[in-house]
Design a protein around this motif. Structure first.
Motif, PDB file in Angstrom:
ATOM      1  N   PHE A 236     -55.653  88.364 -10.056  1.00 16.24           N
ATOM      2  CA  PHE A 236     -54.797  89.391  -9.460  1.00 16.24           C
ATOM      3  C   PHE A 236     -55.595  90.677  -9.305  1.00 16.24           C
ATOM      4  CE2 PHE A 236     -51.763  92.822  -9.481  1.00 16.24           C
ATOM      5  CZ  PHE A 236     -50.650  92.332  -8.808  1.00 16.24           C
ATOM      6  N   ALA A 237     -55.302  91.455  -8.232  1.00 14.36           N
ATOM      7  CA  ALA A 237     -56.009  92.726  -8.025  1.00 14.36           C
ATOM      8  C   ALA A 237     -55.092  93.716  -7.331  1.00 14.36           C
ATOM      9  CB  ALA A 237     -57.262  92.499  -7.185  1.00 14.36           C
ATOM     10  N   TRP A 238     -55.096  94.969  -7.826  1.00 13.53           N
ATOM     11  CA  TRP A 238     -54.333  96.055  -7.209  1.00 13.53           C
ATOM     12  C   TRP A 238     -55.211  96.804  -6.215  1.00 13.53           C
ATOM     13  CZ3 TRP A 238     -49.216  96.863  -7.708  1.00 13.53           C
ATOM     14  CH2 TRP A 238     -48.550  96.351  -8.828  1.00 13.53           C
ATOM     15  N   ALA A 239     -54.572  97.292  -5.139  1.00 12.33           N
ATOM     16  CA  ALA A 239     -55.239  98.189  -4.194  1.00 12.33           C
ATOM     17  C   ALA A 239     -55.025  99.626  -4.659  1.00 12.33           C
ATOM     18  CB  ALA A 239     -54.678  97.996  -2.792  1.00 12.33           C
ATOM     19  N   PRO A 240     -55.846 100.578  -4.164  1.00 15.08           N
ATOM     20  CA  PRO A 240     -55.705 101.972  -4.621  1.00 15.08           C
ATOM     21  C   PRO A 240     -54.368 102.619  -4.276  1.00 15.08           C
ATOM     22  CG  PRO A 240     -57.840 101.622  -3.570  1.00 15.08           C
ATOM     23  CD  PRO A 240     -57.029 100.393  -3.323  1.00 15.08           C
ATOM     24  N   ASP A 241     -53.627 102.088  -3.271  1.00 15.30           N
ATOM     25  CA  ASP A 241     -52.384 102.752  -2.861  1.00 15.30           C
ATOM     26  C   ASP A 241     -51.199 102.405  -3.748  1.00 15.30           C
ATOM     27  OD1 ASP A 241     -51.734 100.161  -2.203  1.00 15.30           O
ATOM     28  OD2 ASP A 241     -51.570 100.512  -0.040  1.00 15.30           O
ATOM     29  N   ASN A 242     -51.390 101.559  -4.782  1.00 18.00           N
ATOM     30  CA  ASN A 242     -50.346 101.191  -5.743  1.00 18.00           C
ATOM     31  C   ASN A 242     -49.254 100.286  -5.173  1.00 18.00           C
ATOM     32  OD1 ASN A 242     -51.019 102.902  -8.225  1.00 18.00           O
ATOM     33  ND2 ASN A 242     -50.998 104.440  -6.588  1.00 18.00           N
ATOM     34  N   ASN A 243     -49.186 100.114  -3.868  1.00 22.96           N
ATOM     35  CA  ASN A 243     -48.132  99.287  -3.265  1.00 22.96           C
ATOM     36  C   ASN A 243     -48.674  97.961  -2.734  1.00 22.96           C
ATOM     37  OD1 ASN A 243     -46.078 101.246  -3.625  1.00 22.96           O
ATOM     38  ND2 ASN A 243     -46.883 102.385  -1.864  1.00 22.96           N
TER      39      ASN A 243
ATOM     40  N   SER B  99     -61.065  91.266  -7.757  1.00 21.97           N
ATOM     41  CA  SER B  99     -60.986  92.577  -8.413  1.00 21.97           C
ATOM     42  C   SER B  99     -60.535  93.603  -7.398  1.00 21.97           C
ATOM     43  CB  SER B  99     -62.341  92.985  -8.997  1.00 21.97           C
ATOM     44  OG  SER B  99     -62.822  92.020  -9.901  1.00 21.97           O
ATOM     45  N   GLY B 100     -59.764  94.587  -7.860  1.00 23.31           N
ATOM     46  CA  GLY B 100     -59.272  95.638  -6.982  1.00 23.31           C
ATOM     47  C   GLY B 100     -60.199  96.829  -6.952  1.00 23.31           C
TER      48      GLY B 100
ATOM     49  N   ILE C  65     -66.424  92.992 -11.432  1.00 25.70           N
ATOM     50  CA  ILE C  65     -66.714  94.011 -10.428  1.00 25.70           C
ATOM     51  C   ILE C  65     -65.842  95.216 -10.749  1.00 25.70           C
ATOM     52  CG2 ILE C  65     -66.699  94.569  -7.970  1.00 25.70           C
ATOM     53  CD1 ILE C  65     -66.841  91.480  -7.502  1.00 25.70           C
ATOM     54  N   HIS C  66     -66.460  96.394 -10.858  1.00 23.97           N
ATOM     55  CA  HIS C  66     -65.742  97.620 -11.236  1.00 23.97           C
ATOM     56  C   HIS C  66     -65.993  98.697 -10.181  1.00 23.97           C
ATOM     57  CE1 HIS C  66     -65.235  95.962 -15.348  1.00 23.97           C
ATOM     58  NE2 HIS C  66     -66.469  95.530 -15.197  1.00 23.97           N
ATOM     59  N   TRP C  67     -64.903  99.226  -9.596  1.00 24.28           N
ATOM     60  CA  TRP C  67     -65.018 100.305  -8.608  1.00 24.28           C
ATOM     61  C   TRP C  67     -64.784 101.656  -9.285  1.00 24.28           C
ATOM     62  CZ3 TRP C  67     -66.525 100.662  -3.626  1.00 24.28           C
ATOM     63  CH2 TRP C  67     -66.708  99.472  -2.908  1.00 24.28           C
ATOM     64  N   SER C  68     -65.555 102.651  -8.860  1.00 28.74           N
ATOM     65  CA  SER C  68     -65.391 104.000  -9.397  1.00 28.74           C
ATOM     66  C   SER C  68     -64.125 104.632  -8.845  1.00 28.74           C
ATOM     67  CB  SER C  68     -66.602 104.868  -9.044  1.00 28.74           C
ATOM     68  OG  SER C  68     -66.631 105.132  -7.656  1.00 28.74           O
ATOM     69  N   GLY C  69     -63.636 105.660  -9.549  1.00 33.33           N
ATOM     70  CA  GLY C  69     -62.436 106.347  -9.109  1.00 33.33           C
ATOM     71  C   GLY C  69     -62.622 107.077  -7.801  1.00 33.33           C
ATOM     72  N   THR C  70     -63.833 107.525  -7.518  1.00 36.76           N
ATOM     73  CA  THR C  70     -64.097 108.226  -6.258  1.00 36.76           C
ATOM     74  C   THR C  70     -64.203 107.260  -5.088  1.00 36.76           C
ATOM     75  OG1 THR C  70     -66.486 108.136  -6.623  1.00 36.76           O
ATOM     76  CG2 THR C  70     -65.310 110.058  -7.470  1.00 36.76           C
ATOM     77  N   GLY C  71     -64.371 105.968  -5.386  1.00 33.27           N
ATOM     78  CA  GLY C  71     -64.429 104.965  -4.339  1.00 33.27           C
ATOM     79  C   GLY C  71     -65.772 104.806  -3.669  1.00 33.27           C
ATOM     80  N   SER C  72     -66.774 105.531  -4.127  1.00 33.41           N
ATOM     81  CA  SER C  72     -68.078 105.449  -3.471  1.00 33.41           C
ATOM     82  C   SER C  72     -69.070 104.569  -4.219  1.00 33.41           C
ATOM     83  CB  SER C  72     -68.677 106.858  -3.325  1.00 33.41           C
ATOM     84  OG  SER C  72     -68.833 107.458  -4.604  1.00 33.41           O
ATOM     85  N   LEU C  73     -68.803 104.271  -5.477  1.00 36.42           N
ATOM     86  CA  LEU C  73     -69.732 103.474  -6.279  1.00 36.42           C
ATOM     87  C   LEU C  73     -69.033 102.231  -6.807  1.00 36.42           C
ATOM     88  CD1 LEU C  73     -71.475 106.294  -8.376  1.00 36.42           C
ATOM     89  CD2 LEU C  73     -72.430 105.082  -6.428  1.00 36.42           C
ATOM     90  N   VAL C  74     -69.796 101.158  -6.949  1.00 29.98           N
ATOM     91  CA  VAL C  74     -69.266  99.924  -7.516  1.00 29.98           C
ATOM     92  C   VAL C  74     -70.316  99.346  -8.456  1.00 29.98           C
ATOM     93  CG1 VAL C  74     -70.092  98.501  -5.592  1.00 29.98           C
ATOM     94  CG2 VAL C  74     -68.210  97.682  -7.008  1.00 29.98           C
TER      95      VAL C  74
END
Length: 847
Positions: A394-401, A438-439, A472-481
Motif C-alpha cells: 500500500f502507498a499514500w500519495a502526497p495529497d492525502n486523498n 512506496s508513496g 524507497i523513501h521520498w523526502s518531504g520537499t519532494g526533490s530527493l529520494v
C-alpha cells in the motif's frame, strides 16, 4: 497469515529429547537420548560446550540463567545441576524413584518442579540446599509436562498420560481442579501468554491439539491435522500462532484466532519431540529423532508508525495501541540521549488482520494496516474502519486523498477519495512482477532487480532504474529520494523540469522513462534498517546499531546504541529523534533542527540564509557546525564559530593566522601547552617568523629545534643559554654539541667528566684542551678505583710525564671494556693500531 519462515540452524545428532534457549546468550541447550547435553551457538551453528551428563537418556533440560546453571533430569532418576561457565557439577541427587520426564523453573523464586514416571510432582528449593519442599500427588500415570502460569506464577499446570490436565497451587499438595483433556494421554500443556484470555493449549496421543478456557474448564477448539501422537503444542509469545510438533515428523503452525493451519514444516528428521521458544527474536527450536532445527518466524521489527505530530500507533498481535510523544516534551537539558522516554499508552481498538505494516497518511488522519494479503484503512483518532480490500502492499500519495494498492504482483490499482480512480492506471504495471510499492512525490514500485517511478496523475513512467531495492523513501520537499539496498543506499535528485521538458517536446516516453529525470547525488556503503526524511536531511539507523543522518553528500553519526532500535521520526519542537525497540520502549537523541537547516543552507551556497539561522543554533552545537564548515573548506567561518580552543588553534594554523594561534597557546594550561607551542613553532618557521619560532620552541622545550634555529641565526648568547638549559634537563648530548659549537672545549671536558665519561674526556682533552688533560685522567683513575679496578687505574699514566704509559693505560682500559688483551688492541692514544700509527707519523713527516 503471511509471514516468512526461515531456517537458521540445522544440526544432525542423536535423538533430541529437550531444548531450551538461553535468555541473553546466543545459546541453545539440548538434552540427548545418549545422555549428553550440548550447548549450540545458534548464530554460528557450532557446538560451544558439551557435557557427558549420564549413561542413560536425558529427557529434560533447562537453563537457570540467573545462577549460570543448567539442570538436567535423566532415566537414572538423578537430577543434576552444572555451572555452564566452569563445567563444574553443582549438585546431583536422586529426585524420584523412576524416570524424570519433565521439569520447569520458577520465573522468580528459587524453585524447580520435576515430574516423573512415579506419578508425582516434586518442588525443589536450591536456596535451601535443594531440599524437597513439596510433593504433589493425584495423577495416575506418567507426568509428561509442567508449565507455570504467566499470569500467576504461584500456579502451574501438569499434563499426564492419564488423559488429564491438572491445575495446582505451589503451596497445596492437591490439585485445584482437573480437566479430562484428551481421549488418550496428554503430552504437553502451555499457557496463553497474553493477559486477555485464560487459555491453555494441550496435545496428546489422540493426534489432536486443543485450546481450553481454564476458568470455565471448557474446550474452545479442537485442531486436527497431525497423523500421529502430538508431542508438543505452544502459544507463540509474540505472534498470534500456535506451534505443534508430532511423531509424524511435521511441525504445524496454526492461526491462534481462526485455528486454521497456516504452515506445515518437515525437515526429514523423523519424529518431533520437544520445542523451545526464544521470546526476543521470534525463533523456535524443535528437537527430532535425528537432530535439532531452529526456524525464524516472521521478522523482529515491531509494526509501528508515527505521524508528523508525534502520535504513535503500534500493534500487539491483533490489538492496536496508541501513545502521544507530544505529551513527553522534554525541558532543555532534562533528557539524556539514549535514555528511555516515559510514554503512556492505551489500547484504541483491534484489527482483524495480523499487521505486517502500518502506514500513516501524510497528514496523519488515516492509518492503513497491511497484512495477510489484505489492507484496512482506519481513522487514526476513533479507529473506525474507513475502507478495506485485498492488497499485498500500500502507498499514500502526497495529497492525502489518493493511494495505490498492489493486489498482486501484476495488478496495481489507484484510488481517489476511497474509490477506484477510473481511466488512468500506471503504464506497464502489469508487465513486471512487483514486490512492493512506496508513496511519495512519485509512486514507486520495486521488483527483482529494478525500481519504477510513475507520475501519480498521468500514470506515465518517469524512470526505470536497475537496482535491487529493499525500500524507497521520498523526502518531504519532494526533490530527493533514497533507495536502500542490501549493502548500501543511493540518494537521487528528481528533476521535474527535465521530465516536463521531455513531455512538452512531444517525445515518446519509453518503458525506461526519462533518463534526465534523476541525478545521482551520493552512493553510501551503509546498510539502512529504518529511515525517515526531515526536509532534505535523511535520518537512518544502520545494521551495526548507529543513528546517522545524511545531508548534502556526506553522512554524520548522531550516536551509537547498544540494542537494535527502529526509527519512529523526528519532533522539530523537541529537537529530538525518537526510536523504539521491539518491545516499544521509546528512546530519544538530540538533533537540532537549526543545525540541519544551517547545513542545508550552506550546501545550497545560500550563505545569507545561513547567517540568519546561525544565531538560533544552540551553543552546544556550534562546534559540530564548525566541523561541518571545515569539511566544506569554509575554515575562516568555522574558526569564527567554534568554541573549542583546540579546534580553533588547528584552524588558525591551517589559515596561517599565527597571531590567533599564539594567543590561544598562551591561554592553555602549561601541562597541555607543549604540543601547541611545538606546532606553532613549526608553522612560524615555515613562514620565516624566527622570533615567534624561537619563543614557541622555547616554551615547547624543543631544544633540538631551538639549537638548529640559533645556529642558523648565529645567536651565541642564545646558544649559551640553551647549553645551560640542556644540562639542567639532563640532555647531555645536546649540551655537549652546543658547547662544542661554541668552541668551549673546557666546558665540554667538564661535561664529560660530570657525566661519568672520563675516558672520553681524557681523549677529548688531549686533542682539544691539553690543559684539562690532567683533570680528565685523574677523574678516569678515580672512576676505575671506585669500581675496584685499582691495577688498571695504576696503569693509567699521567699524560704530562709519560705519554706512552698514558696511551698504554688507555689501551688497557679499552681492552678491559671490550674483553680483549691490551696487546691485541695496541691503542696509540687516538684509537689506532701501532702499524697504523707509524704510517700516520710517516705521513705527518712527509707533510
Amino acid at each position: 497469515m503471511l509471514f516468512e519462515v526461515n531456517r537458521k540452524l540445522f544440526s544432525r545428532s542423536d535423538r533430541v529429547k529437550a531444548v531450551d534457549f538461553h535468555p541473553t546468550e546466543p545459546w541453545l541447550l539440548t538434552g540427548l537420548y545418549n545422555g549428553t547435553v550440548n550447548i549450540y551457538n545458534h548464530e554460528t551453528g557450532a557446538i560451544v560446550k558439551t557435557f557427558e551428563v549420564a549413561e542413560v537418556p536425558v529427557r529434560c533440560v533447562k537453563f537457570i540463567a540467573r545462577k549460570n546453571w543448567f539442570i538436567a533430569g535423566s532415566d537414572d532418576f538423578q537430577l543434576r545441576v552444572f555451572n555452564y561457565n566452569t563445567h563444574e557439577k553443582v549438585t546431583a541427587f536422586e529426585a524420584h524413584p523412576d524416570y524424570i520426564r519433565c521439569l520447569t523453573v520458577h520465573p522468580t523464586a528459587s524453585i524447580v518442579l520435576t515430574g516423573s514416571d512415579d506419578m508425582t510432582i516434586k518442588a525443589w528449593d536450591w536456596e535451601k540446599g535443594w531440599k524437597n519442599v513439596q510433593v504433589y500427588e493425584g495423577h495416575t500415570h506418567y507426568i509428561m509436562n509442567l508449565a507455570f502460569n504467566p499470569k500467576d506464577s504461584n500456579t502451574f499446570a501438569s499434563a499426564c498420560l492419564d488423559r488429564t490436565v491438572k491445575m495446582w497451587s505451589i503451596g497445596a499438595t492437591h490439585a485445584n481442579f482437573t480437566m479430562d483433556a484428551h481421549e488418550k494421554g496428554v503430552n504437553y500443556v502451555d499457557f496463553y501468554p497474553g493477559a486477555d484470555k485464560p487459555y491453555l493449549v494441550t496435545c496428546g496421543d489422540d493426534k489432536t491439539v486443543k485450546v481450553w478456557d481454564y476458568l470455565s474448564k471448557s474446550c474452545v477448539q479442537t485442531m486436527e491435522g497431525h497423523t500421529n501422537n502430538v508431542s508438543f503444542a505452544v502459544f507463540h509469545p509474540n505472534l498470534p500462532v500456535i506451534v505443534s510438533g508430532a511423531e509424524d515428523g511435521t511441525v504445524k503452525i496454526w492461526n491462534a484466532a481462526t485455528y486454521r493451519i497456516e504452515n506445515t514444516l518437515s525437515y526429514s528428521l523423523e519424529r518431533a519431540w520437544c520445542v523451545g521458544l526464544r521470546r526476543d527474536a521470534n525463533e523456535v527450536a524443535v528437537g527430532f529423532d535425528e537432530g535439532v532445527v531452529i526456524v525464524k518466524l516472521g521478522r523482529d521489527e515491531p509494526t509501528l508508525s508515527m505521524d508528523p505530530s508525534g502520535k504513535l500507533i503500534y500493534t500487539r498481535n491483533h490489538d492496536v495501541v496508541s501513545g502521544n510523544l507530544q505529551t513527553v516534551a522534554p525541558a532543555e537539558g532534562e533528557v539524556e540521549d539514549g535514555k528511555r522516554v516515559p510514554l503512556s499508552t492505551k489500547e484504541i481498538g483491534s484489527t482483524e488482520i495480523f499487521a505486517t505494516a502500518l502506514i500513516h497518511s501524510p497528514n496523519g488522519r488515516f492509518v492503513t494496516v497491511v497484512g495477510d494479503g489484505e489492507y484496512i484503512i482506519y481513522t487514526a483518532l476513533a479507529w473506525r474502519n474507513k475502507s478495506f480490500g485485498n492488497g499485498l502492499s500500500f502507498a499514500w500519495a502526497p495529497d492525502n486523498n489518493t493511494y495505490a494498492v498492489l493486489e498482486n504482483k501484476v495488478k496495481l490499482k489507484i484510488y481517489k477519495n476511497f474509490r477506484e480512480r477510473p481511466g488512468t492506471g500506471m503504464k506497464g504495471a502489469g508487465h513486471w512482477g512487483i514486490d512492493g510499492i512506496s508513496g511519495g512525490t512519485l509512486l514507486s514500485a520495486r521488483g527483482n532487480g529494478f525500481v519504477l517511478f510513475w507520475d501519480w496523475e498521468t500514470g506515465e513512467v518517469v524512470r526505470r532504474i536497475d537496482v535491487d531495492a529493499k525500500e524507497i523513501h521520498w523526502s518531504g520537499t519532494g526533490s530527493l529520494v533514497a533507495i536502500t539496498t542490501a549493502d548500501s543506499f543511493y540518494i537521487l535528485r528528481f528533476d521535474r523540469d527535465a521530465y516536463n521538458a521531455k513531455l512538452e517536446a512531444g517525445e515518446e516516453i519509453t518503458d525506461e522513462g526519462v533518463e534526465e529525470a534523476f541525478d545521482v547525488v551520493a552512493d553510501v556503503a551503509e546498510v539502512v534498517k529504518t529511515a525517515k526524511w526531515i526536509g532534505d536531511c535523511f535520518i537512518y539507523t544502520t545494521a551495526n546499531n548507529r543513528l546517522c543522518y545524511f545531508i548534502g553528500a556526506e553522512s554524520y553519526t548522531v550516536s551509537p546504541f547498544d540494542r537494535p532500535l527502529y526509527l519512529l521520526g523526528y519532533m522539530p519542537a523537541h529537537n529530538r529523534v525518537y526510536l523504539a525497540d521491539k518491545d516499544i520502549n521509546v528512546y530519544s537523541y538530540s538533533l537540532s533542527l537549526a543545525v540541519v537547516e544551517y547545513q542545508t543552507a550552506v550546501l545550497r551556497d545560500d550563505m545569507d540564509a545561513a547567517a540568519e539561522i546561525l544565531p538560533s543554533i544552540p551553543k552546544d552545537q556550534l562546534n559540530k557546525v564548525a566541523r561541518f564548515l571545515e569539511s566544506k573548506d569554509l575554515k575562516e567561518l568555522a574558526m569564527s564559530i567554534t568554541t573549542d580552543p583546540d579546534h580553533k588553534f588547528d584552524l588558525a594554523l591551517q589559515l596561517q593566522d599565527l597571531d590567533t594561534a599564539h594567543s590561544i597557546a598562551r591561554t592553555v594550561p602549561e601541562s597541555e601547552a607543549q604540543p601547541k607551542w611545538k606546532a606553532l613553532g613549526d608553522a612560524a618557521l615555515s613562514t620565516w617568523q624566527f622570533e615567534l619560532a624561537r619563543e614557541a620552541f622555547g616554551k615547547a622545550e624543543d631544544l633540538s629545534a631551538l639549537l638548529l634555529l640559533l645556529l642558523a641565526s648565529g645567536d651565541r648568547s642564545g646558544l649559551e643559554g640553551l647549553a645551560a638549559q640542556a644540562e639542567t634537563k639532563g640532555q647531555n648530548n645536546l649540551a655537549f654539541a652546543t658547547r662544542f659549537q661554541l668552541g668551549d672545549a673546557n666546558a665540554c671536558v667538564d661535561l664529560l667528566i660530570n657525566t661519568q665519561r672520563a675516558p672520553e674526556a681524557a681523549m677529548f682533552a688531549r686533542t682539544y684542551a691539553p690543559s684539562q688533560a690532567t683533570n680528565a685522567v685523574d677523574a678516569w683513575k678515580a672512576d676505575l678505583t671506585s669500581k675496584s679496578r685499582s691495577k688498571l687505574a695504576d696503569s693509567v699514566a699521567h699524560p704530562n710525564f709519560n705519554t706512552e704509559l698514558f696511551e698504554e693505560g688507555w689501551a688497557d682500559s679499552i681492552a678491559k671494556e671490550q674483553g680483549s688483551a691490551p696487546e691485541a688492541v695496541a691503542i696509540n692514544g687516538r684509537g689506532v693500531s701501532e702499524e697504523d700509527a707509524e704510517e700516520d707519523e710517516e705521513d705527518e713527516d712527509e707533510s
